[in-house]
Design an enzyme around this catalytic site. Structure first.
Site, PDB file in Angstrom:
ATOM      1  N   GLY A   1      78.275 -12.485 -11.203  1.00  0.00           N
ATOM      2  CA  GLY A   1      78.859 -12.250 -12.901  1.00  0.00           C
ATOM      3  C   GLY A   1      79.717 -13.492 -13.178  1.00  0.00           C
ATOM      4  O   GLY A   1      79.497 -14.691 -12.771  1.00  0.00           O
ATOM      5  N   GLU A   2      80.936 -13.180 -13.752  1.00  0.00           N
ATOM      6  CA  GLU A   2      81.891 -14.280 -13.763  1.00  0.00           C
ATOM      7  C   GLU A   2      82.992 -13.806 -13.205  1.00  0.00           C
ATOM      8  O   GLU A   2      83.739 -12.796 -13.439  1.00  0.00           O
ATOM      9  CB  GLU A   2      82.026 -14.322 -15.343  1.00  0.00           C
ATOM     10  CG  GLU A   2      83.069 -15.364 -15.782  1.00  0.00           C
ATOM     11  CD  GLU A   2      82.997 -16.672 -15.321  1.00  0.00           C
ATOM     12  OE1 GLU A   2      81.620 -17.139 -15.281  1.00  0.00           O
ATOM     13  OE2 GLU A   2      83.794 -17.388 -14.757  1.00  0.00           O
ATOM     14  N   SER A   3      83.533 -14.546 -12.029  1.00  0.00           N
ATOM     15  CA  SER A   3      84.815 -14.149 -11.247  1.00  0.00           C
ATOM     16  C   SER A   3      86.121 -14.061 -12.048  1.00  0.00           C
ATOM     17  O   SER A   3      86.854 -13.220 -11.992  1.00  0.00           O
ATOM     18  CB  SER A   3      84.860 -15.122 -10.175  1.00  0.00           C
ATOM     19  OG  SER A   3      85.078 -16.510 -10.417  1.00  0.00           O
TER      20      SER A   3
ATOM     21  N   CYS B   1      77.914 -14.127  -5.066  1.00  0.00           N
ATOM     22  CA  CYS B   1      78.111 -15.221  -6.128  1.00  0.00           C
ATOM     23  C   CYS B   1      79.665 -14.899  -6.778  1.00  0.00           C
ATOM     24  O   CYS B   1      80.546 -15.312  -5.642  1.00  0.00           O
ATOM     25  CB  CYS B   1      77.228 -15.083  -7.233  1.00  0.00           C
ATOM     26  SG  CYS B   1      76.762 -16.716  -8.025  1.00  0.00           S
TER      27      CYS B   1
ATOM     28  N   ARG C   1      83.393 -23.397  -6.966  1.00  0.00           N
ATOM     29  CA  ARG C   1      82.434 -22.697  -8.184  1.00  0.00           C
ATOM     30  C   ARG C   1      81.645 -23.834  -8.925  1.00  0.00           C
ATOM     31  O   ARG C   1      81.826 -24.800  -9.062  1.00  0.00           O
ATOM     32  CB  ARG C   1      83.450 -21.947  -9.099  1.00  0.00           C
ATOM     33  CG  ARG C   1      84.449 -21.188  -8.744  1.00  0.00           C
ATOM     34  CD  ARG C   1      85.328 -20.652  -9.724  1.00  0.00           C
ATOM     35  NE  ARG C   1      84.697 -20.032 -10.695  1.00  0.00           N
ATOM     36  CZ  ARG C   1      85.612 -19.487 -12.002  1.00  0.00           C
ATOM     37  NH1 ARG C   1      86.496 -19.447 -11.976  1.00  0.00           N
ATOM     38  NH2 ARG C   1      84.839 -18.900 -12.702  1.00  0.00           N
TER      39      ARG C   1
ATOM     40  N   HIS D   1      71.879 -14.744  -5.029  1.00  0.00           N
ATOM     41  CA  HIS D   1      71.652 -13.343  -5.267  1.00  0.00           C
ATOM     42  C   HIS D   1      70.401 -12.604  -4.822  1.00  0.00           C
ATOM     43  O   HIS D   1      69.425 -12.531  -5.579  1.00  0.00           O
ATOM     44  CB  HIS D   1      71.369 -13.326  -6.980  1.00  0.00           C
ATOM     45  CG  HIS D   1      72.548 -13.769  -7.939  1.00  0.00           C
ATOM     46  ND1 HIS D   1      73.556 -12.795  -8.568  1.00  0.00           N
ATOM     47  CD2 HIS D   1      73.014 -14.813  -8.196  1.00  0.00           C
ATOM     48  CE1 HIS D   1      74.147 -13.197  -9.261  1.00  0.00           C
ATOM     49  NE2 HIS D   1      74.202 -14.535  -9.124  1.00  0.00           N
TER      50      HIS D   1
ATOM     51  N   ILE E   1      72.462 -18.877  -9.428  1.00  0.00           N
ATOM     52  CA  ILE E   1      72.747 -18.860 -10.839  1.00  0.00           C
ATOM     53  C   ILE E   1      74.077 -19.462 -10.969  1.00  0.00           C
ATOM     54  O   ILE E   1      75.081 -18.687 -10.602  1.00  0.00           O
ATOM     55  CB  ILE E   1      72.772 -17.660 -11.462  1.00  0.00           C
ATOM     56  CG1 ILE E   1      71.103 -17.051 -11.210  1.00  0.00           C
ATOM     57  CG2 ILE E   1      73.009 -17.665 -13.007  1.00  0.00           C
ATOM     58  CD1 ILE E   1      70.789 -15.518 -11.483  1.00  0.00           C
ATOM     59  N   ARG E   2      74.380 -20.562 -11.552  1.00  0.00           N
ATOM     60  CA  ARG E   2      75.891 -21.347 -11.720  1.00  0.00           C
ATOM     61  C   ARG E   2      76.406 -20.777 -10.431  1.00  0.00           C
ATOM     62  O   ARG E   2      77.703 -20.428 -10.311  1.00  0.00           O
ATOM     63  CB  ARG E   2      76.281 -20.629 -12.904  1.00  0.00           C
ATOM     64  CG  ARG E   2      75.601 -21.351 -14.089  1.00  0.00           C
ATOM     65  CD  ARG E   2      76.281 -20.930 -15.495  1.00  0.00           C
ATOM     66  NE  ARG E   2      77.793 -21.066 -15.643  1.00  0.00           N
ATOM     67  CZ  ARG E   2      78.226 -22.284 -15.875  1.00  0.00           C
ATOM     68  NH1 ARG E   2      77.504 -23.417 -15.812  1.00  0.00           N
ATOM     69  NH2 ARG E   2      79.652 -22.254 -15.744  1.00  0.00           N
TER      70      ARG E   2
ATOM     71  N   GLU F   1      69.920  -9.471  -4.972  1.00  0.00           N
ATOM     72  CA  GLU F   1      69.449  -8.478  -5.832  1.00  0.00           C
ATOM     73  C   GLU F   1      68.404  -8.715  -6.649  1.00  0.00           C
ATOM     74  O   GLU F   1      67.660  -7.806  -7.394  1.00  0.00           O
ATOM     75  CB  GLU F   1      70.720  -7.719  -6.144  1.00  0.00           C
ATOM     76  CG  GLU F   1      71.367  -8.415  -7.429  1.00  0.00           C
ATOM     77  CD  GLU F   1      72.149  -9.559  -6.849  1.00  0.00           C
ATOM     78  OE1 GLU F   1      72.006 -10.129  -5.887  1.00  0.00           O
ATOM     79  OE2 GLU F   1      72.656 -10.115  -8.110  1.00  0.00           O
TER      80      GLU F   1
END
Ligand code: GLN
Length: 189
Positions: A47-49, A79, A106, A168, A132-133, A170
Site C-alpha cells: 500500500g503506502e507505508s 512492499c 522506496r 506482491h 508496484i512502485r 498475493e
C-alpha cells in the site's frame, strides 16, 4: 493457525484470498482491539507505508504492533509492509517500526520501471513477482537471510520471525511465499 491481516490500507483482501485458498484461518485487523486478539502470525500488506504508519499512530496501534513483533510474532510484510518493518529507510531520518535489520530504498525502480512482473528465484523456487512502485533492500544485517535477488537487488529476506518481500506474491496465483510463511509459523521455536 489463525493469521491476522493488517487491514488499515492497501492490498489486504488479496492476502485473505490466498489464506482462504490454503484453508488457513485469518481475520482483518482494523483497530487496537483486533490487534490484541490471539493470532499465530501477522501479514502487513502493500500500500503506502507513510499512510499506513500515520494510521497505526492515530489508532494507537504502533507501539503494540512493534512489541508483538519484538516478542516473536511471525510477521510477513509485502512492499509497504516491508518498508514499515525496516530499521532504516534511505533518505529518511529514521525507519518506522525498526524491527528488521535491513535498509530499504522506496520507489526504487524509477518512473519507467515503477511496475513490472518478472520470474525469479525465491529461495530455491522460481516464482512470479509483481513489483508496484516497489522498494528494494539496499543492505542487510548479519542475522538476515537473503531469499531473493532480482537484477542484483535484494527483494526478499528473512530475519528469524520476520519475512519481507519487495514484491506482491498475493497478486499472482503462485502460493510459494504464503506457504513459506505458514511453514515459518509451524516451525516456530
Ligand atoms: N511505494 C510504496 C511506499 O513507498 C510501496 C508500494 C507498494 O506497497 N506496492 O510505501
Amino acid at each position: 493457525m489463525n493469521i491476522g491481516i493488517l487491514a488499515l490500507q492497501g492490498a489486504f483482501i488479496e492476502h485473505k484470498h490466498k489464506l482462504d485458498f490454503l484453508k488457513v484461518n485469518s481475520f482483518y485487523i482494523r483497530n487496537k482491539n483486533d490487534l490484541l486478539k490471539n493470532k499465530t502470525g501477522l501479514i502487513m500488506p502493500g500500500g503506502e507505508s507513510t499512510a499506513m504508519y500515520k494510521l497505526l499512530v492515530e489508532l494507537d496501534m504502533f507501539d503494540e504492533l512493534k512489541n508483538q513483533i519484538e516478542n516473536g510474532l511471525p510477521v510477513f510484510g509485502t512492499c509497504a509492509g516491508l518498508i514499515l518493518l525496516a530499521n532504516e529507510v534511505t533518505g529518511q531520518d529514521h525507519g518506522f517500526l525498526k524491527v528488521m535489520d535491513v535498509k530499504v530504498t522506496r520507489n526504487a525502480y524509477g518512473r519507467q520501471l515503477s511496475s513490472f512482473i518478472t520470474h525469479d528465484l525465491f529461495n530455491t523456487i522460481k516464482v512470479p513477482m509483481t513489483f508496484i512502485r516497489a522498494p528494494y533492500i539496499e543492505s542487510v544485517g548479519k542475522d538476515v537471510e537473503i531469499l531473493s535477488i532480482v537484477n542484483e537487488k535484494i527483494v526478499a529476506a528473512r530475519q528469524h520471525n520476520i519475512l519481507g518481500t519487495a514484491f506482491h506474491p498475493e497478486l499472482t496465483k503462485d502460493l510459494t511465499i504464503h506457504k513459506y510463511f505458514i511453514d515459518m509459523i509451524k516451525n516456530k521455536k
